[in-house]
Design a protein around this motif. Structure first.
Motif, short mmCIF file in Angstrom:
data_model
loop_
_atom_site.label_atom_id
_atom_site.label_comp_id
_atom_site.label_asym_id
_atom_site.label_seq_id
_atom_site.Cartn_x
_atom_site.Cartn_y
_atom_site.Cartn_z
N PRO A 68 42.86 31.07 21.49
CA PRO A 68 42.55 31.40 22.82
C PRO A 68 42.83 30.42 24.14
O PRO A 68 42.69 29.22 23.57
CB PRO A 68 40.87 31.68 22.82
N ALA A 69 43.07 31.07 25.07
CA ALA A 69 43.29 29.96 26.40
C ALA A 69 42.06 29.77 26.80
O ALA A 69 41.14 30.32 26.48
CB ALA A 69 44.16 30.84 27.37
N SER A 70 42.10 28.95 28.06
CA SER A 70 41.03 28.54 28.76
C SER A 70 40.33 29.62 29.60
O SER A 70 41.15 30.46 29.93
CB SER A 70 41.15 27.32 29.47
N GLU A 71 39.21 29.52 29.86
CA GLU A 71 38.45 30.63 30.72
C GLU A 71 39.46 30.76 32.24
O GLU A 71 39.76 31.79 32.63
CB GLU A 71 37.09 30.15 31.26
N GLU A 72 39.57 29.68 32.78
CA GLU A 72 40.54 29.77 33.94
C GLU A 72 41.72 30.54 33.72
O GLU A 72 42.24 31.18 34.52
CB GLU A 72 40.71 28.19 34.42
N SER A 73 42.51 29.98 32.61
CA SER A 73 43.75 30.52 32.26
C SER A 73 43.66 32.33 32.16
O SER A 73 44.46 32.92 32.67
CB SER A 73 44.35 30.12 30.85
N ARG A 74 42.70 32.53 31.52
CA ARG A 74 42.32 34.10 31.32
C ARG A 74 42.17 34.86 32.48
O ARG A 74 42.64 35.95 32.71
CB ARG A 74 41.16 34.07 30.22
N ARG A 75 41.29 34.01 33.50
CA ARG A 75 40.99 34.63 34.78
C ARG A 75 42.41 34.85 35.46
O ARG A 75 42.72 35.87 36.24
CB ARG A 75 40.03 34.03 35.66
N THR A 76 43.24 34.11 35.49
CA THR A 76 44.48 33.85 36.13
C THR A 76 45.36 34.98 35.39
O THR A 76 45.99 35.62 36.23
CB THR A 76 45.14 32.58 36.16
N GLU A 78 44.47 37.73 34.16
CA GLU A 78 43.75 39.13 34.48
C GLU A 78 44.43 39.57 35.76
O GLU A 78 44.80 40.68 35.89
CB GLU A 78 42.41 38.92 34.44
N ARG A 79 44.30 38.34 36.83
CA ARG A 79 44.71 38.86 38.07
C ARG A 79 46.21 39.07 38.18
O ARG A 79 46.52 39.91 38.77
CB ARG A 79 44.36 37.79 39.12
N ILE A 80 47.05 38.36 37.60
CA ILE A 80 48.60 38.73 37.37
C ILE A 80 48.83 39.93 36.59
O ILE A 80 49.49 40.74 36.92
CB ILE A 80 49.11 37.37 36.73
N THR A 81 48.12 40.32 35.66
CA THR A 81 48.18 41.62 34.89
C THR A 81 47.90 42.76 35.92
O THR A 81 48.74 43.70 35.93
CB THR A 81 47.17 41.55 33.80
N GLU A 82 46.79 42.51 36.63
CA GLU A 82 46.70 43.52 37.71
C GLU A 82 47.70 43.71 38.52
O GLU A 82 48.08 44.90 39.04
CB GLU A 82 45.23 43.51 38.31
N ALA A 83 48.19 42.74 39.05
CA ALA A 83 49.19 42.60 40.19
C ALA A 83 50.51 43.00 39.43
O ALA A 83 51.30 43.72 40.36
CB ALA A 83 49.27 41.06 40.72
N LEU A 188 49.01 37.85 46.78
CA LEU A 188 49.22 37.18 45.47
C LEU A 188 49.40 35.78 45.61
O LEU A 188 50.75 35.47 45.74
CB LEU A 188 50.29 38.14 44.88
N LYS A 189 48.32 35.22 45.20
CA LYS A 189 48.49 33.85 45.44
C LYS A 189 48.74 33.02 44.13
O LYS A 189 49.11 31.78 44.09
CB LYS A 189 47.25 33.25 45.99
N ASP A 190 48.66 33.62 42.91
CA ASP A 190 48.81 33.08 41.65
C ASP A 190 50.42 32.89 41.65
O ASP A 190 51.12 33.82 42.02
CB ASP A 190 48.37 34.11 40.79
#
Length: 437
Positions: A68-76, A78-83, A188-190
């Protein structure tokens, strides 16, 4: 010239490059493969020289493609997946992005932590640069999950290109992300995870990040033309020549039982990284066991644990090279790995890709392409009974259109230049791109 391959430490990433490496050696060039020490024996086993870089114990951490990736990486992500706006109505794009997100990005992160401090030691990159400074390659061919190869090549002035081991998930996803970022503007800031991995590598050695460091100066693509993903950048096509290991021919291999032979394999990568496949294996064996076929199942003891007894028509072998087995078969059932897909395509054998859910790496994408090409079928285990599996296998064996589709896929695969024909192209491109001392 001297040619260095950089490979993620798994046989599934090494084996696709072996025929080209042999062709380069046969043409008089020096070849070396750089990876983790864990892959060194496999590299030597295929007749190539290995450069062992950094052991696991020397790394600050190890994420790994299956961890598993870190929680921060997972949140990033998730945002990219939505975008990315890739939904199930786009069956290829949806699963290509999932494969990229869930496998390729963690694999890159494993060797080169995403968002690393450029001033801090970067063990794999620093070890590769040190090796390249000593060995002085003219050309670096890098696995898309090892962009360290691109940066190290620039440090020593070598030409560099990507060598694909499957579909270009990374290139396709980078293109899609860049388009969506332009469309969304400041919303989209990521940043693309691959960009965030390569930028600190470039900065550590005083380079501005550019497209060549992300995509290579060109890409060698051995996938069948009909399966390639549309991406930007120069592509050098090459036919996939299957290498699946070697071994002594068993005495039973070419003896005919008078029944169609079906191969069942879930691949080495599923043994290492796949989720529990025992329910799928049990149902496949039950379905095939009631058919008038001969089954060769390349399953190890762990995969067969809990199976009370094998059906009488099933022969289980821990390992046999697919290049030996598949030419004797009328069909193959497998997990959808690109090495297996292309080995079966080269043998002209109809295929069933059997998957459990969506999080199964490249399986859904392979199954989609095979279905579209008329060369196979996609079996979703969660939606299929044992009777359904038996009916699908019977259909694959009985309908001659699948054999015709498999033959067409074989022609597609063989339509590109072979490895020996690609060598002069690489020589010319290397001469053009290599920095002059």
């Amino acid at each position: 010239m001297r040619v260095l391959f950089t490979v993620w430490p798994a046989a599934a990433h090494l084996y696709p490059s072996v025929p080209l490496a042999w062709a380069l050696q046969a043409a008089g060039h020096e070849v070396c493969v750089a990876s983790r020490p864990a892959l060194a024996d496999a590299v030597g086993g295929v007749g190539l020289s290995a450069a062992a870089l950094v052991d696991e114990a020397e790394l600050p951490r190890s994420v790994g493609a299956s961890n598993p990736a870190s929680e921060e990486s997972r949140r990033t992500l998730e945002r990219i997946t939505e975008a990315m706006a890739v939904g199930r109505d786009d069956p290829v794009g949806f699963h290509v992005w999932r494969c990229h997100r869930d496998y390729a990005v963690p694999a890159v992160d494993d060797l080169q932590p995403i968002g690393a401090d450029p001033a801090a030691p970067q063990p794999v990159l620093d070890a590769l640069v040190a090796f390249c400074r000593d060995w002085r390659p003219d050309l670096v061919l890098w696995d898309p999950t090892t962009p360290v190869g691109a940066v190290a090549a620039r440090v020593v002035g070598a030409a560099q290109a990507r060598f694909l081991w499957g579909l270009d998930h990374i290139g396709w996803s980078m293109d899609r992300f860049a388009r969506r970022k332009r469309e969304l503007g400041g919303a989209l800031k990521d940043e693309d995870p691959i960009v965030e991995a390569v930028r600190p590598m470039a900065e550590r050695y005083g380079f501005e990040l550019d497209d060549e460091l992300l995509r290579g100066q060109w890409t060698v693509d051995p996938m069948p033309a009909g399966m390639r993903l549309p991406t930007d950048g120069r592509v050098v096509p090459m036919s996939w020549v299957p290498y699946t290991g070697s071994g002594v021919l068993p005495d039973w291999l070419h003896a005919s039982s008078g029944r169609p032979r079906v191969a069942l394999t879930l691949g080495a990568s599923m043994r290492a990284f796949g989720k529990d496949s025992k329910p799928l294996i049990a149902d496949l064996l039950e379905a095939l066991g009631a058919m008038d076929v001969e089954v060769v199942a390349t399953l190890n003891a762990a995969q067969l644990d809990g199976i009370a007894h094998l059906p009488g028509n099933v022969r289980a072998v821990d390992y046999i090279p697919l290049t030996q087995l598949l030419p004797t078969c009328s069909a193959v059932i497998h997990h959808g790995g690109y090495g297996t897909v292309c080995a079966a395509a080269a043998a002209g054998v109809p295929q069933i890709v059997a998957i459990d859910g969506d999080n199964v790496m490249e399986g859904p994408v392979s199954g989609h392409y095979l279905t579209g090409a008329g060369a196979g079928l996609l079996l979703r285990h969660e939606e299929s009974s044992v009777a359904d599996i038996r009916a699908m296998t019977s259909r694959l064996l009985a309908d001659p259109s699948f054999r015709a589709g498999a033959a067409a896929l074989r022609s597609d695969l063989l339509g590109a230049p072979g490895p020996a024909e690609v060598v002069p192209v690489l020589e010319r491109l290397t001469a053009h791109h290599r920095a002059v001392d």
